[in-house]
Design a protein around this motif. Structure first.
Motif, PDB file in Angstrom:
ATOM      1  N   THR A   1      29.638 -34.285  28.019  1.00 18.35           N
ATOM      2  CA  THR A   1      30.410 -33.538  26.832  1.00 18.35           C
ATOM      3  C   THR A   1      31.544 -33.874  26.570  1.00 18.35           C
ATOM      4  OG1 THR A   1      28.742 -31.697  27.377  1.00 18.35           O
ATOM      5  CG2 THR A   1      30.699 -31.377  25.973  1.00 18.35           C
ATOM      6  N   LYS A   2      32.516 -34.144  27.694  1.00 16.31           N
ATOM      7  CA  LYS A   2      33.933 -34.569  27.497  1.00 16.31           C
ATOM      8  C   LYS A   2      33.982 -35.967  26.925  1.00 16.31           C
ATOM      9  CE  LYS A   2      35.668 -32.046  31.458  1.00 16.31           C
ATOM     10  NZ  LYS A   2      36.690 -31.043  30.768  1.00 16.31           N
ATOM     11  N   PHE A   3      33.140 -36.837  27.500  1.00 18.91           N
ATOM     12  CA  PHE A   3      33.235 -38.235  26.906  1.00 18.91           C
ATOM     13  C   PHE A   3      32.928 -38.227  25.378  1.00 18.91           C
ATOM     14  CE2 PHE A   3      32.680 -39.639  31.423  1.00 18.91           C
ATOM     15  CZ  PHE A   3      33.898 -39.823  31.819  1.00 18.91           C
TER      16      PHE A   3
ATOM     17  N   HIS B   1      35.025 -55.282  34.717  1.00 20.60           N
ATOM     18  CA  HIS B   1      35.251 -56.619  34.034  1.00 20.60           C
ATOM     19  C   HIS B   1      33.641 -57.556  33.887  1.00 20.60           C
ATOM     20  CE1 HIS B   1      40.054 -57.226  33.717  1.00 20.60           C
ATOM     21  NE2 HIS B   1      39.379 -56.091  33.085  1.00 20.60           N
ATOM     22  N   HIS B   2      32.875 -57.212  34.924  1.00 27.66           N
ATOM     23  CA  HIS B   2      31.669 -57.590  34.840  1.00 27.66           C
ATOM     24  C   HIS B   2      30.550 -57.201  33.972  1.00 27.66           C
ATOM     25  CE1 HIS B   2      33.847 -59.837  38.044  1.00 27.66           C
ATOM     26  NE2 HIS B   2      32.948 -60.848  37.832  1.00 27.66           N
ATOM     27  N   ASN B   3      31.017 -55.861  33.400  1.00 23.07           N
ATOM     28  CA  ASN B   3      30.146 -55.120  32.671  1.00 23.07           C
ATOM     29  C   ASN B   3      29.810 -55.793  31.546  1.00 23.07           C
ATOM     30  OD1 ASN B   3      29.314 -52.856  30.504  1.00 23.07           O
ATOM     31  ND2 ASN B   3      29.152 -51.910  32.313  1.00 23.07           N
ATOM     32  N   GLU B   4      28.530 -55.703  30.931  1.00 27.78           N
ATOM     33  CA  GLU B   4      28.095 -56.456  29.719  1.00 27.78           C
ATOM     34  C   GLU B   4      28.524 -55.740  28.560  1.00 27.78           C
ATOM     35  OE1 GLU B   4      23.999 -56.734  29.862  1.00 27.78           O
ATOM     36  OE2 GLU B   4      23.984 -58.035  31.787  1.00 27.78           O
ATOM     37  N   GLY B   5      29.177 -54.546  28.576  1.00 26.63           N
ATOM     38  CA  GLY B   5      29.518 -53.963  27.369  1.00 26.63           C
ATOM     39  C   GLY B   5      30.966 -54.492  27.119  1.00 26.63           C
ATOM     40  N   ARG B   6      31.575 -53.410  26.208  1.00 25.19           N
ATOM     41  CA  ARG B   6      33.024 -53.848  25.882  1.00 25.19           C
ATOM     42  C   ARG B   6      34.152 -53.848  26.936  1.00 25.19           C
ATOM     43  NH1 ARG B   6      37.394 -50.198  24.504  1.00 25.19           N
ATOM     44  NH2 ARG B   6      36.065 -48.539  24.879  1.00 25.19           N
ATOM     45  N   GLN B   7      35.102 -54.926  27.143  1.00 16.68           N
ATOM     46  CA  GLN B   7      35.989 -55.247  28.274  1.00 16.68           C
ATOM     47  C   GLN B   7      37.066 -54.220  28.165  1.00 16.68           C
ATOM     48  OE1 GLN B   7      36.178 -58.108  30.704  1.00 16.68           O
ATOM     49  NE2 GLN B   7      33.888 -57.748  30.041  1.00 16.68           N
ATOM     50  N   LEU B   8      37.267 -53.522  28.885  1.00 14.24           N
ATOM     51  CA  LEU B   8      38.210 -52.404  28.896  1.00 14.24           C
ATOM     52  C   LEU B   8      39.453 -52.671  29.804  1.00 14.24           C
ATOM     53  CD1 LEU B   8      38.230 -49.291  28.246  1.00 14.24           C
ATOM     54  CD2 LEU B   8      37.817 -48.774  30.724  1.00 14.24           C
ATOM     55  N   PRO B   9      40.423 -52.638  28.852  1.00 17.59           N
ATOM     56  CA  PRO B   9      41.921 -52.982  29.461  1.00 17.59           C
ATOM     57  C   PRO B   9      42.320 -52.090  30.504  1.00 17.59           C
ATOM     58  CG  PRO B   9      42.002 -53.138  27.013  1.00 17.59           C
ATOM     59  CD  PRO B   9      40.520 -52.236  27.308  1.00 17.59           C
ATOM     60  N   ILE B  10      42.943 -52.559  31.542  1.00 19.53           N
ATOM     61  CA  ILE B  10      43.287 -51.856  32.682  1.00 19.53           C
ATOM     62  C   ILE B  10      44.759 -51.891  32.883  1.00 19.53           C
ATOM     63  CG2 ILE B  10      42.880 -51.398  35.004  1.00 19.53           C
ATOM     64  CD1 ILE B  10      40.248 -52.572  34.923  1.00 19.53           C
ATOM     65  N   VAL B  11      45.724 -51.169  32.976  1.00 20.38           N
ATOM     66  CA  VAL B  11      47.057 -50.853  33.124  1.00 20.38           C
ATOM     67  C   VAL B  11      47.420 -50.474  34.356  1.00 20.38           C
ATOM     68  CG1 VAL B  11      49.341 -50.323  32.195  1.00 20.38           C
ATOM     69  CG2 VAL B  11      47.281 -50.639  30.623  1.00 20.38           C
ATOM     70  N   PHE B  12      48.414 -51.387  35.176  1.00 17.24           N
ATOM     71  CA  PHE B  12      48.955 -50.776  36.227  1.00 17.24           C
ATOM     72  C   PHE B  12      50.336 -50.583  36.356  1.00 17.24           C
ATOM     73  CE2 PHE B  12      45.138 -53.073  37.589  1.00 17.24           C
ATOM     74  CZ  PHE B  12      44.604 -52.310  38.418  1.00 17.24           C
TER      75      PHE B  12
ATOM     76  N   SER C   1      28.553 -46.907  30.406  1.00 22.38           N
ATOM     77  CA  SER C   1      28.598 -46.972  28.962  1.00 22.38           C
ATOM     78  C   SER C   1      29.146 -45.824  28.188  1.00 22.38           C
ATOM     79  CB  SER C   1      27.093 -47.068  28.412  1.00 22.38           C
ATOM     80  OG  SER C   1      26.263 -45.694  28.891  1.00 22.38           O
ATOM     81  N   ASN C   2      28.953 -44.509  28.935  1.00 19.30           N
ATOM     82  CA  ASN C   2      29.642 -43.602  28.418  1.00 19.30           C
ATOM     83  C   ASN C   2      31.275 -43.502  28.404  1.00 19.30           C
ATOM     84  OD1 ASN C   2      27.298 -42.282  27.912  1.00 19.30           O
ATOM     85  ND2 ASN C   2      27.158 -40.977  29.441  1.00 19.30           N
ATOM     86  N   LEU C   3      31.472 -43.962  29.562  1.00 19.58           N
ATOM     87  CA  LEU C   3      32.967 -44.052  29.746  1.00 19.58           C
ATOM     88  C   LEU C   3      33.705 -45.325  28.923  1.00 19.58           C
ATOM     89  CD1 LEU C   3      35.594 -43.201  31.272  1.00 19.58           C
ATOM     90  CD2 LEU C   3      35.060 -44.843  33.153  1.00 19.58           C
ATOM     91  N   LEU C   4      32.982 -46.354  28.982  1.00 23.18           N
ATOM     92  CA  LEU C   4      33.498 -47.363  28.211  1.00 23.18           C
ATOM     93  C   LEU C   4      33.385 -46.985  26.571  1.00 23.18           C
ATOM     94  CD1 LEU C   4      31.749 -50.409  30.025  1.00 23.18           C
ATOM     95  CD2 LEU C   4      34.212 -49.958  29.761  1.00 23.18           C
ATOM     96  N   ALA C   5      32.531 -46.253  26.338  1.00 20.26           N
ATOM     97  CA  ALA C   5      32.392 -45.897  24.999  1.00 20.26           C
ATOM     98  C   ALA C   5      33.789 -45.118  24.345  1.00 20.26           C
ATOM     99  CB  ALA C   5      31.154 -45.416  24.330  1.00 20.26           C
ATOM    100  N   SER C   6      34.117 -44.276  25.221  1.00 21.97           N
ATOM    101  CA  SER C   6      35.011 -42.981  24.774  1.00 21.97           C
ATOM    102  C   SER C   6      36.526 -43.364  25.292  1.00 21.97           C
ATOM    103  CB  SER C   6      34.504 -41.853  25.293  1.00 21.97           C
ATOM    104  OG  SER C   6      34.602 -42.078  26.696  1.00 21.97           O
TER     105      SER C   6
END
Length: 300
Positions: A37-39, A114-125, A81-86
């Motif tokens: 629900t949140k995503f 980074h090895h997921n077949e879906g969208r590459q999600l930027p990660i900020v440190f 997929s839920n996390l990467l989509a939202s």
């Protein structure tokens, strides 16, 4: 507060194991259902959404720990997929504070993302004291180049001194005994905080030992109740740390909270943690010399 000041539409939610359990018990929903629900809401809403969470909770989401195989065949794929989509990007703040086990978990998460077949999600440190070794290990698991961004926008053109002189004392003793040593050696300073408002801050490692020392100080000096602020990560009072002469807590108050103190007692057993906690003292010293006492072990 920033949303109000800069007039942008923002929604902030806490996603932690404790918050998820409370939501589940209150609403009668499953944790996977709550997360879905949140995503989905974040994906469909026009306002900006910020999810505040911990590396452990995020790792449990990415590896499908909150989903069971009886719910669907591939829980990890659905969770990702839920996390990467939202979510547009993930920020690990104050990453220099993570110990080696947490760092390993984060590197595993980066590898998963980074090895997921879906969208590459930027990660900020984000960190004011970056770690070159961690950046090298991060580059080893990333499919993409590591880009460093200096925060020049927050620095005045002529520079700014944010810390005055610090008189540093190192106390060696048995690991985790910092709270007891603080109480034994700083009773007069605690009394000064009560009677004159002289500022004193103490930061310890163990939540349990910190809670015990709070009880001991209450019994010894009952007048602290009106003037101190304490935050252990489990227990806290309502007095803001920047308004209390006496501040006692765990690393909760050494990360992400800005306040002024000229007398700091802190417990530390790691170099990166030492620098973070030392950075709490003398921030607005105005030419004064501040005092910092570090309790550590000779094996640290």
């Amino acid at each position: 507060q920033d949303a109000d000041e800069f007039s942008f539409n923002l929604k902030t939610e806490i996603i932690s194991s404790r918050a998820l359990r409370k939501h589940r018990n209150r609403q009668g929903e499953t944790i996977p259902g709550i997360l879905d629900t949140k995503f989905n809401n974040a994906l469909n809403e026009t306002q900006a959404n910020i999810f505040l969470t911990t590396p452990d909770t995020l790792y449990n989401i990415l590896t499908g720990k909150y989903w069971g195989n009886d719910n669907f065949s591939q829980p990890m794929d659905r969770a990702q997929s839920n996390l990467l989509a939202s979510v547009d990007y993930i920020v690990f703040d104050e990453f220099h504070m993570y110990d080696i086990s947490m760092e390993t978990s984060i590197l595993n998460m980066c590898s998963i993302l980074h090895h997921n077949e879906g969208r590459q999600l930027p990660i900020v440190f984000s960190s004011a004291t970056t770690d070159d070794e961690f950046k090298q290990r991060l580059s080893n698991v990333s499919n993409n180049d590591i880009v460093e961004v200096d925060d020049d926008h927050s620095i005045a053109e002529d520079g700014e001194t944010i810390c005055g002189e610090i008189e540093l004392e190192i106390l060696l003793g048995r690991q985790w005994n910092g709270p007891e040593v603080f109480q034994r050696t700083n009773r007069d300073a605690i009394l000064d905080a009560v009677s004159t408002g002289e500022k004193l801050t103490a930061i310890f490692e163990s939540v349990k030992r910190t809670s015990n020392i709070l009880d001991d100080i209450r019994q010894d000096i009952p007048d602290v109740e009106g003037i101190w602020a304490y935050k252990t990560g489990i227990d806290s009072n309502d007095i803001p740390v920047d308004q209390a002469p006496l501040v006692i807590g765990t690393r909760t108050i050494s990360v992400g909270i800005d306040f002024d103190t000229q007398n700091l007692f802190f417990e530390s057993y790691r170099a990166r943690d030492f620098l973070q906690k030392l950075g709490r003292v003398g921030r607005d010293a105005s030419g004064q010399t501040s005092k910092a006492t570090c309790y550590t072990s000779e094996y640290a």
